[in-house]
Design an enzyme around this catalytic site. Structure first.
Site, mmCIF file in Angstrom:
data_model
loop_
_atom_site.group_PDB
_atom_site.id
_atom_site.type_symbol
_atom_site.label_atom_id
_atom_site.label_comp_id
_atom_site.label_asym_id
_atom_site.label_seq_id
_atom_site.Cartn_x
_atom_site.Cartn_y
_atom_site.Cartn_z
ATOM 1 N N GLN B 259 -24.109 -15.214 -48.087
ATOM 2 C CA GLN B 259 -25.180 -14.328 -48.377
ATOM 3 C C GLN B 259 -24.770 -12.948 -49.198
ATOM 4 O O GLN B 259 -25.474 -12.337 -49.885
ATOM 5 C CB GLN B 259 -25.706 -13.971 -47.089
ATOM 6 C CG GLN B 259 -26.624 -15.200 -46.400
ATOM 7 C CD GLN B 259 -27.195 -15.846 -47.473
ATOM 8 O OE1 GLN B 259 -28.591 -15.269 -47.954
ATOM 9 N NE2 GLN B 259 -27.043 -17.173 -47.655
ATOM 10 N N HIS B 262 -25.162 -12.779 -53.002
ATOM 11 C CA HIS B 262 -26.365 -12.842 -53.474
ATOM 12 C C HIS B 262 -26.705 -11.374 -54.277
ATOM 13 O O HIS B 262 -27.358 -11.127 -55.299
ATOM 14 C CB HIS B 262 -27.619 -12.934 -52.751
ATOM 15 C CG HIS B 262 -27.920 -14.393 -52.367
ATOM 16 N ND1 HIS B 262 -28.436 -15.082 -53.473
ATOM 17 C CD2 HIS B 262 -27.680 -15.086 -51.390
ATOM 18 C CE1 HIS B 262 -28.825 -16.373 -53.102
ATOM 19 N NE2 HIS B 262 -28.448 -16.348 -51.925
ATOM 20 N N GLU B 327 -32.785 -12.964 -41.370
ATOM 21 C CA GLU B 327 -33.538 -14.142 -42.106
ATOM 22 C C GLU B 327 -32.949 -15.531 -41.806
ATOM 23 O O GLU B 327 -33.588 -16.603 -41.559
ATOM 24 C CB GLU B 327 -33.206 -13.554 -43.539
ATOM 25 C CG GLU B 327 -33.881 -14.752 -44.363
ATOM 26 C CD GLU B 327 -33.281 -14.339 -45.886
ATOM 27 O OE1 GLU B 327 -32.432 -13.615 -46.069
ATOM 28 O OE2 GLU B 327 -33.824 -14.885 -46.791
ATOM 29 N N HIS B 328 -31.382 -15.536 -41.861
ATOM 30 C CA HIS B 328 -30.530 -16.831 -41.456
ATOM 31 C C HIS B 328 -29.831 -16.400 -40.187
ATOM 32 O O HIS B 328 -29.073 -15.672 -40.224
ATOM 33 C CB HIS B 328 -29.797 -17.094 -42.556
ATOM 34 C CG HIS B 328 -30.605 -17.003 -43.767
ATOM 35 N ND1 HIS B 328 -30.406 -15.951 -44.791
ATOM 36 C CD2 HIS B 328 -31.013 -18.208 -44.697
ATOM 37 C CE1 HIS B 328 -31.044 -16.543 -45.946
ATOM 38 N NE2 HIS B 328 -31.386 -17.877 -45.945
ATOM 39 N N ASP B 361 -30.127 -23.885 -48.141
ATOM 40 C CA ASP B 361 -30.602 -23.074 -49.509
ATOM 41 C C ASP B 361 -30.908 -24.125 -50.430
ATOM 42 O O ASP B 361 -31.955 -24.050 -51.345
ATOM 43 C CB ASP B 361 -29.663 -22.335 -49.860
ATOM 44 C CG ASP B 361 -29.411 -21.007 -49.559
ATOM 45 O OD1 ASP B 361 -30.569 -20.505 -48.760
ATOM 46 O OD2 ASP B 361 -28.578 -20.228 -49.492
ATOM 47 N N HIS B 420 -79.472 -9.463 -35.959
ATOM 48 C CA HIS B 420 -78.822 -10.408 -35.354
ATOM 49 C C HIS B 420 -79.380 -10.933 -34.019
ATOM 50 O O HIS B 420 -79.612 -12.264 -33.989
ATOM 51 C CB HIS B 420 -77.219 -9.794 -34.764
ATOM 52 C CG HIS B 420 -76.382 -9.672 -35.973
ATOM 53 N ND1 HIS B 420 -76.430 -8.657 -36.832
ATOM 54 C CD2 HIS B 420 -74.977 -10.298 -36.195
ATOM 55 C CE1 HIS B 420 -75.442 -8.478 -37.680
ATOM 56 N NE2 HIS B 420 -74.743 -9.515 -37.399
#
Lengths: 431, 431
Positions: B259, B262, B327-328, B361, B420
């Site tokens: 990660q 990235h 996230e992961h 991924d 109504h």
């Protein structure tokens, strides 16, 4: 007079597209004010909440306390007419039953390569429900926002509501009790949104904020989005009624007005294949308007935003409906299910001559928080899924990683992400 | 060096909360620029697209045409190595199979009062997928965004991609072919978002826009939200690895780096119960960094955003994981399923020692578009549901309306919404 279009008119397409894209909402740009309030609440916590409440709601929560107490709720419930309380309870039961059917199931599978894959659902931990004060404080909306969260399994269900001049709304508190909210706070506006998003000494932060509010509340919600989840920002209400000539014009007219009475920016549209019937509906609207308490709002909506669309055949209706993607759709026709099957975009559909939209606002069971302004093309009414989230799982052993890993290495290398490739390769004894 | 925390430290809670709330992203404020471009595309259509593409991408789409042709895609596919194409096909097949399992089912029931209630799912009509140009053009992301839309039944699946200097990315075009996209356009930036939202002479508008992009693209997506749907705006990637001392430190180290490579703003965190093992992982990270092509990005991420958290027992890990809502999440422990069952907030969980995050991924099957920055507390990874919407239905006859209508009348009157109430009452012969 409402707009009148006939599909046979040579300029119909252009004028219909104008209607499709007409903007009814003019949201005030109050982002800067909302941001200043949010920042202040983030910095000063309860002290800021108290200051703003003194200023905007004209009472001192340092005296009453920020929390609405159980005793106050008990007293409010006792003041509500038993018939109304029973109606709230019936509504809550039916809303709960319909939303319980929406609870999704996860899964876990082992595929042909021996990879174990799963998807599971968990509830959000804490949700804040904004309830407006004043005339827009609808107990039915408390039920519609809070019950799906309870059904989903959200543990903390927090309500914030402004109490102008310190006056509590008995109906809202009763609805909160019936809906099983777990915390109630007498604070509103952007400051309440700030408290829910950032937390204060008294109010712990939540993970998601739902519920309608004024322009300041909407602007504050937009700004805290990301830190917390928010629901969609609803626009003025809409109804589209597709009706044949076999309807009682007075019934169709009052259905149109039931949305028109919400807001001068609300929109009511009739699609019919009979010009004389359309005339009778228009006349019946005028008759109703004479005796409706909210006549000025309803009349302004009907005359400025309303529309009557004449088609050659009701077969032409579904395509027009899909372009408009209405929040509420009534199919007051002989074969409503057949027509509904041909329609793709609508928030909620009411089938047949005995399903006025208002029954869905209160007791039918489905949610009345629905996508407006054509957003039904891509979004949904509020539901249990809005209070849940998914987590996916992947389990490999040496053999299954050997089966699918090489392709992942190939793709990681093609993308130039060597650590990705290596994290698989080391486990395959490739490096 | 990465941050190092020990749960036994007296200031652990404060420092851990600092980590939880650390901001890693500094999104440039380019909203004004994006707005000007959007307005121009809305006003001038293709002419604006062509002007911006000449300026920003340095080629003339008036010569090439805005559409990427089938012949160009054929040629791109032919240039890609067969092994890579096969890997894309395997990935597509597995992603498709996992997402097909997510297809929800509607329901229709008649309840005890005779009210017929339903919920049905329909696909969005048209979806636009933004694919970045340059180094961030990942063919795997094309698959992950496009395949769920196809599985959901979205008919128009439109890709926009900038092609700087007019150069097409063979891998991206091959992924687009494999993922079954139906239209490809060589346009990027805020102007592409404008084309998808408003439509131009060449490009018909879509209903929802998904996919990653730079700050201008993100700002443009925020601004067209409401007119069209958008996905969530993803932040820098994250991984949290919970590992016991029985792991190979080199395996865990490369997972952290997968990660980190990235983005310098990416975050990799190790939670372990063994200080000596933590030291070995940190040393192994340094070893890997020597030989990784993207070492400068990965090293900056690891040293500035990385963290090693030492706990007394791995029993303490789930609570920390839930606070971070990563996230992961990798659970490289002896009993990963038991630990996963105790965790509520994570985008995707990788179970056991042979499930490095990178396999997810590319080829495992679940989506790699996942909630970042703690938003897994309230949101989910991309899935089939993001390309569908719900419509609820209500059907009453005279008898069932008589059963539930009076409660609705009571509530409408309590809320002061007389139209109504009347829309139900007229059908019950009450007025």
């Amino acid at each position: 007079m409402p707009l009148r279009l006939d599909i046979r008119d040579p300029d119909f397409v252009a004028r219909f597209e104008e209607l499709v894209h007409s903007k009814r909402e003019t949201e005030a740009d109050v982002g800067d004010v909302a941001k200043a309030i949010l920042d202040d609440v983030a910095a000063r916590g309860d002290a800021a909440l108290i200051d703003y409440t003194r200023r905007f709601d004209r009472f001192d929560p340092a005296e009453t306390g920020l929390a609405i107490t159980d005793a106050e709720i008990d007293a409010a419930v006792a003041r509500v007419a038993p018939e109304t309380r029973k109606a709230l309870e019936l509504a809550a039961e039916r809303i709960g039953a319909f939303h319980a059917r929406q609870m999704p199931e996860g899964f876990e599978v082992v595929d042909g390569e021996g990879v174990r894959l799963g998807l599971r659902w968990t509830a959000i931990d804490a949700v804040g429900l904004y309830v407006p004060g004043g005339t827009a404080a609808y107990p039915s909306s408390v039920l519609m926002n809070a019950i799906p969260a309870r059904v989903a399994g959200v543990q903390r269900r927090v309500m914030v509501v402004p109490t102008p001049d310190g006056v509590l709304n008995d109906l809202v508190l009763t609805a909160a009790r019936v809906a099983g909210l777990t915390e109630l706070w007498r604070v509103g506006g952007a400051q309440a949104v700030g408290a829910l998003a950032y937390g204060t000494e008294s109010i712990r932060p939540v993970d998601k904020i739902v519920g309608p509010g004024n322009a300041y509340v909407a602007a504050a919600k937009r700004q805290v989005f990301g830190r917390v989840g928010i629901d969609s920002i609803a626009g003025p209400s809409e109804i589209l009624v597709v009706a044949d000539a076999d309807n009682d014009p007075a019934w169709i007219a009052i259905d149109l007005l039931s949305q028109a009475e919400h807001d001068a920016a609300a929109q009511a549209i009739l699609v019919t294949d009979d010009a004389a019937f359309a005339d009778r509906v228009v006349a019946a609207v005028d008759d109703h308007l004479v005796t409706l308490p909210r006549t000025s709002i309803a009349a302004e909506s009907w005359h400025r935003q309303g529309a009557v669309i004449l088609v050659r055949s009701l077969d032409e209706a579904p395509a027009l409906v899909d372009r408009l993607a209405p929040e509420h759709l009534e199919l007051a026709v002989a074969e409503p299910d057949a027509m509904a099957a041909r329609i793709r975009h609508a928030g909620a559909i009411f089938l047949g001559r005995f399903a006025p939209e208002a029954v869905g606002d209160y007791v039918a069971g489905p949610n009345h928080v629905l996508p407006t302004a054509r957003t039904a093309r891509f979004s949904s009414g509020l539901g249990v899924l809005d209070f849940l989230k998914r987590t996916t799982t992947v389990a490999c052993d040496a053999a299954s990683l050997a089966a699918i890993g090489p392709a992942a290495i190939t793709l990681a290398e093609a993308e130039g992400l060597d650590a990705h490739a290596r994290s698989i390769a080391v486990r395959l004894n490739r490096r």
